[in-house]
Every structure is written in C-alpha cells, then in structure tokens.
Write a protein that holds these residues in place. Structure first.
Motif, PDB file in Angstrom:
ATOM      1  N   MET A   1      -3.616  28.049 -38.722  1.00 16.44           N
ATOM      2  CA  MET A   1      -3.370  26.612 -39.454  1.00 16.44           C
ATOM      3  C   MET A   1      -3.855  26.444 -40.651  1.00 16.44           C
ATOM      4  SD  MET A   1      -1.078  24.403 -39.268  1.00 16.44           S
ATOM      5  CE  MET A   1      -0.397  24.152 -37.390  1.00 16.44           C
ATOM      6  N   HIS A   2      -3.311  26.094 -41.800  1.00 15.26           N
ATOM      7  CA  HIS A   2      -4.244  25.678 -42.870  1.00 15.26           C
ATOM      8  C   HIS A   2      -3.327  24.704 -43.695  1.00 15.26           C
ATOM      9  CE1 HIS A   2      -1.449  29.173 -44.052  1.00 15.26           C
ATOM     10  NE2 HIS A   2      -1.017  28.185 -44.941  1.00 15.26           N
ATOM     11  N   VAL A   3      -3.866  24.063 -44.614  1.00 14.23           N
ATOM     12  CA  VAL A   3      -3.361  22.953 -45.709  1.00 14.23           C
ATOM     13  C   VAL A   3      -3.664  23.324 -46.786  1.00 14.23           C
ATOM     14  CG1 VAL A   3      -3.510  20.333 -46.003  1.00 14.23           C
ATOM     15  CG2 VAL A   3      -3.562  21.223 -43.484  1.00 14.23           C
TER      16      VAL A   3
ATOM     17  N   LEU B   1      -4.404  22.333 -50.995  1.00 15.16           N
ATOM     18  CA  LEU B   1      -4.677  21.181 -51.664  1.00 15.16           C
ATOM     19  C   LEU B   1      -3.722  20.230 -51.930  1.00 15.16           C
ATOM     20  CD1 LEU B   1      -7.298  19.788 -52.785  1.00 15.16           C
ATOM     21  CD2 LEU B   1      -6.837  21.220 -54.862  1.00 15.16           C
ATOM     22  N   ALA B   2      -2.794  20.697 -52.517  1.00 11.04           N
ATOM     23  CA  ALA B   2      -1.481  19.904 -52.955  1.00 11.04           C
ATOM     24  C   ALA B   2      -0.910  19.204 -51.848  1.00 11.04           C
ATOM     25  CB  ALA B   2      -0.078  20.932 -53.587  1.00 11.04           C
ATOM     26  N   GLU B   3      -0.850  19.930 -50.606  1.00 10.27           N
ATOM     27  CA  GLU B   3      -0.269  18.941 -49.523  1.00 10.27           C
ATOM     28  C   GLU B   3      -1.172  17.972 -48.997  1.00 10.27           C
ATOM     29  OE1 GLU B   3       2.257  22.492 -47.305  1.00 10.27           O
ATOM     30  OE2 GLU B   3      -0.005  22.449 -46.991  1.00 10.27           O
ATOM     31  N   ALA B   4      -2.413  18.086 -49.176  1.00  8.94           N
ATOM     32  CA  ALA B   4      -3.665  17.065 -48.568  1.00  8.94           C
ATOM     33  C   ALA B   4      -3.343  16.095 -49.634  1.00  8.94           C
ATOM     34  CB  ALA B   4      -4.769  17.622 -48.545  1.00  8.94           C
ATOM     35  N   LEU B   5      -3.146  16.295 -50.831  1.00  7.72           N
ATOM     36  CA  LEU B   5      -3.278  15.351 -51.900  1.00  7.72           C
ATOM     37  C   LEU B   5      -1.921  14.316 -51.959  1.00  7.72           C
ATOM     38  CD1 LEU B   5      -5.392  16.371 -54.971  1.00  7.72           C
ATOM     39  CD2 LEU B   5      -6.077  15.362 -52.755  1.00  7.72           C
ATOM     40  N   GLN B   6      -0.643  15.278 -51.476  1.00  8.55           N
ATOM     41  CA  GLN B   6       0.639  14.431 -51.496  1.00  8.55           C
ATOM     42  C   GLN B   6       0.486  13.456 -50.166  1.00  8.55           C
ATOM     43  OE1 GLN B   6       3.174  14.776 -53.306  1.00  8.55           O
ATOM     44  NE2 GLN B   6       4.698  14.049 -52.176  1.00  8.55           N
TER      45      GLN B   6
ATOM     46  N   SER C   1      -2.011  27.331 -53.758  1.00  6.59           N
ATOM     47  CA  SER C   1      -2.463  28.588 -53.187  1.00  6.59           C
ATOM     48  C   SER C   1      -3.937  28.506 -52.615  1.00  6.59           C
ATOM     49  CB  SER C   1      -2.353  29.900 -54.173  1.00  6.59           C
ATOM     50  OG  SER C   1      -3.368  29.488 -55.315  1.00  6.59           O
ATOM     51  N   LEU C   2      -4.623  27.462 -52.974  1.00  5.43           N
ATOM     52  CA  LEU C   2      -5.732  27.196 -52.421  1.00  5.43           C
ATOM     53  C   LEU C   2      -5.770  26.389 -50.968  1.00  5.43           C
ATOM     54  CD1 LEU C   2      -9.082  25.597 -54.433  1.00  5.43           C
ATOM     55  CD2 LEU C   2      -8.425  24.963 -52.026  1.00  5.43           C
ATOM     56  N   LEU C   3      -6.197  27.008 -50.119  1.00  7.48           N
ATOM     57  CA  LEU C   3      -5.960  26.712 -48.854  1.00  7.48           C
ATOM     58  C   LEU C   3      -7.151  26.127 -48.140  1.00  7.48           C
ATOM     59  CD1 LEU C   3      -3.812  29.896 -47.352  1.00  7.48           C
ATOM     60  CD2 LEU C   3      -2.822  27.769 -48.628  1.00  7.48           C
ATOM     61  N   LEU C   4      -7.067  24.889 -47.560  1.00  2.00           N
ATOM     62  CA  LEU C   4      -8.085  24.212 -46.640  1.00  2.00           C
ATOM     63  C   LEU C   4      -7.997  24.809 -45.384  1.00  2.00           C
ATOM     64  CD1 LEU C   4      -7.635  20.813 -48.367  1.00  2.00           C
ATOM     65  CD2 LEU C   4      -8.857  22.410 -49.396  1.00  2.00           C
ATOM     66  N   MET C   5      -8.976  25.194 -44.704  1.00  2.00           N
ATOM     67  CA  MET C   5      -8.930  25.869 -43.230  1.00  2.00           C
ATOM     68  C   MET C   5      -9.646  24.744 -42.234  1.00  2.00           C
ATOM     69  SD  MET C   5      -7.624  28.593 -44.417  1.00  2.00           S
ATOM     70  CE  MET C   5      -7.429  29.424 -42.601  1.00  2.00           C
ATOM     71  N   PRO C   6      -9.043  24.501 -41.062  1.00  2.00           N
ATOM     72  CA  PRO C   6      -9.725  23.549 -40.081  1.00  2.00           C
ATOM     73  C   PRO C   6     -11.405  23.673 -40.068  1.00  2.00           C
ATOM     74  CG  PRO C   6      -7.576  24.365 -39.342  1.00  2.00           C
ATOM     75  CD  PRO C   6      -8.011  25.254 -40.764  1.00  2.00           C
ATOM     76  N   SER C   7     -11.647  25.209 -40.209  1.00  2.00           N
ATOM     77  CA  SER C   7     -13.143  25.327 -40.018  1.00  2.00           C
ATOM     78  C   SER C   7     -13.948  24.908 -41.203  1.00  2.00           C
ATOM     79  CB  SER C   7     -13.287  26.988 -40.084  1.00  2.00           C
ATOM     80  OG  SER C   7     -12.834  27.404 -41.167  1.00  2.00           O
ATOM     81  N   GLY C   8     -13.394  24.357 -42.245  1.00  2.00           N
ATOM     82  CA  GLY C   8     -13.980  23.888 -43.310  1.00  2.00           C
ATOM     83  C   GLY C   8     -14.334  24.814 -44.487  1.00  2.00           C
ATOM     84  N   ASN C   9     -13.659  26.001 -44.366  1.00  2.00           N
ATOM     85  CA  ASN C   9     -13.786  27.036 -45.059  1.00  2.00           C
ATOM     86  C   ASN C   9     -12.648  26.986 -46.096  1.00  2.00           C
ATOM     87  OD1 ASN C   9     -16.141  28.344 -44.216  1.00  2.00           O
ATOM     88  ND2 ASN C   9     -14.962  29.442 -42.681  1.00  2.00           N
ATOM     89  N   ILE C  10     -12.400  27.695 -47.317  1.00  2.00           N
ATOM     90  CA  ILE C  10     -11.400  27.826 -48.274  1.00  2.00           C
ATOM     91  C   ILE C  10     -10.822  29.245 -48.101  1.00  2.00           C
ATOM     92  CG2 ILE C  10     -10.668  27.909 -50.545  1.00  2.00           C
ATOM     93  CD1 ILE C  10     -11.347  25.085 -49.425  1.00  2.00           C
TER      94      ILE C  10
ATOM     95  N   LEU D   1     -10.224  16.708 -45.134  1.00  2.00           N
ATOM     96  CA  LEU D   1      -8.959  16.736 -45.888  1.00  2.00           C
ATOM     97  C   LEU D   1      -7.869  17.492 -44.982  1.00  2.00           C
ATOM     98  CD1 LEU D   1     -10.309  17.946 -49.277  1.00  2.00           C
ATOM     99  CD2 LEU D   1      -9.110  15.513 -48.895  1.00  2.00           C
ATOM    100  N   VAL D   2      -8.019  18.294 -44.080  1.00  2.00           N
ATOM    101  CA  VAL D   2      -7.230  19.153 -43.329  1.00  2.00           C
ATOM    102  C   VAL D   2      -6.624  18.013 -42.205  1.00  2.00           C
ATOM    103  CG1 VAL D   2      -6.895  20.755 -41.626  1.00  2.00           C
ATOM    104  CG2 VAL D   2      -8.217  21.444 -43.615  1.00  2.00           C
TER     105      VAL D   2
END
Length: 226
Positions: free
Chosen positions: A1-3, A5-10, A51-60, A168-169
């Motif tokens: 699962m990932h999010v 950056l555009a989705e988080a700000l939306q 295309s920049l994906l935020l991961m639940p682990s806190g990584n990118i 953010l995730v």
C-alpha cells in the motif's frame, strides 16, 4: 500500500508544511542515493506529485506507472526537454534533482491563492531553488541534499523525517476506504496546469507589468520600473 504526494494533498486540501517538505526531501534523497548505488537501471522515471510515493514505513518510493506524459512535462529538467542525451549517472542524478525540487515547490504551493506567498523559510526556499537551477552544474547532488537535511534536523526540534511521511499516508488511509479513483479525470487534467504556473513563476514569467507583485519563489517584492 502506498499514497502518492498528489493524493495526500488532495485529501488535505492544502500545501505541505515546512517540516513535511524537509522530510520528503530527506527521504527522497535517501531513496535516490540508494538506487544510484545499487541499481541505476531502475532510475527510469520522472519524479512528480503522481510518481512520488509515500510509504506506510515512512520511506519514499518512485514509479513510472499510471502517470501520463502530460503530467510529467512540468517536472522534466530543461536539458531533457531540449533532447540532450542523459548518458552518465551524474546526468541522471541532476535530472532527478530538478524534478524533485519542482515537485516539492508544487507541494508547498498546493491550493495557495496566487496572491499569497508560500510559507517556506528563506533557507528551505533557497535549497529548492538550487535543486531547480537551469544549470546542471549549479544543482545540488543527492549527497549535498542529504547533508543539508541532516544539518537542518540536527539544528531543529523536528521529529524524525519518516514520521512526517507516515502522517501524510495516514491522512489518506484514514480518510478513504480506497485510493483508486481519488483524482477525477478533470482534476488530473487541471493539476499539471498548477505545476506549469510554478515553473513559469520560477522562471520569472507571468508577472504583471502594472502592479506591485509578491513573487513567492524569490521571496522578494518586485515593482515594475517607472
């Protein structure tokens, strides 16, 4: 699962905050640095809010899937748009640094009215401008960016970088039952236009000639001559 950056700000309906920008910069630079060290062939993407994906682990992480060429153009380095060959690892690194800087400018400017400045410190603004410099020689490297982020973290009371990414995730996963379809087609088509506005403002274009204007990317008041 990932999010993305555009989705988080939306979901938030507002821009990245100062420490979130630092966090995404740090985690992105770490990922790029590791990819260049381990598998340069995996660098075939253009960093963008989609295309920049935020991961639940806190990584990118980064992806080239489900991102149209129209979305990416505003984040593509000028030397690539001009058709210059990107043959060396250094060339690829500087290309990604440009895209990362433009992506974070986009995030810091998200949903802020044109008449209002982005809420970034002068230091962070200067870091982003160095990433987005037209000259590849003037752009920061991943190592230099990591050093700048480490210095900031040591000299501040901010939380670890991964914790901001996690939040953010959670912002998205806690608000939606699923990520698919978050952005409508109309919204997807309009988002690149905001990126184009940021790019033009970074280049000093589009400023009125008959009004005193705050130019948010340079952080200075610009008054037309006469």
């Amino acid at each position: 699962m990932h999010v993305s950056l555009a989705e988080a700000l939306q979901v938030r309906g507002g821009p990245l905050q100062e420490e979130e920008v630092w966090a995404v910069l740090n985690q992105s630079a770490e990922t790029l640095h590791e990819l260049m060290r381990r598998d340069p062939s995996a660098l075939g993407f253009v960093i963008s809010p989609w295309s920049l994906l935020l991961m639940p682990s806190g990584n990118i992480s980064f992806t080239d899937e489900n991102v149209t060429q129209q979305d990416l153009r505003a984040f593509t380095a000028p030397e690539v748009l001009e058709g210059l060959c990107q043959s060396s690892l250094s060339d690829m690194e500087k290309m990604h640094m440009y895209a990362l800087g433009m992506t974070l400018f986009w995030g810091a400017d998200y949903e802020i009215p044109q008449s209002q400045p982005m809420k970034l410190t002068e230091h962070l603004n200067s870091i982003l401008l160095k990433l987005c410099d037209d000259s590849t020689l003037s752009r920061l490297s991943t190592r230099s960016l990591l050093d700048a982020c480490s210095t900031h973290i040591r000299n501040s009371t901010c939380d670890p970088a991964f914790s901001y990414v996690r939040r953010l995730v959670r912002l998205v996963l806690g608000s939606l039952s699923q990520l698919d379809g978050l952005l409508s087609q109309t919204e997807r088509e309009s988002l690149p236009e905001r990126s184009k506005e940021i790019r033009d403002r970074l280049r000093g274009k589009g400023l009125p000639t008959d009004w005193i204007t705050f130019e948010r990317l340079s952080g200075t008041w610009l008054t037309p001559p006469g």
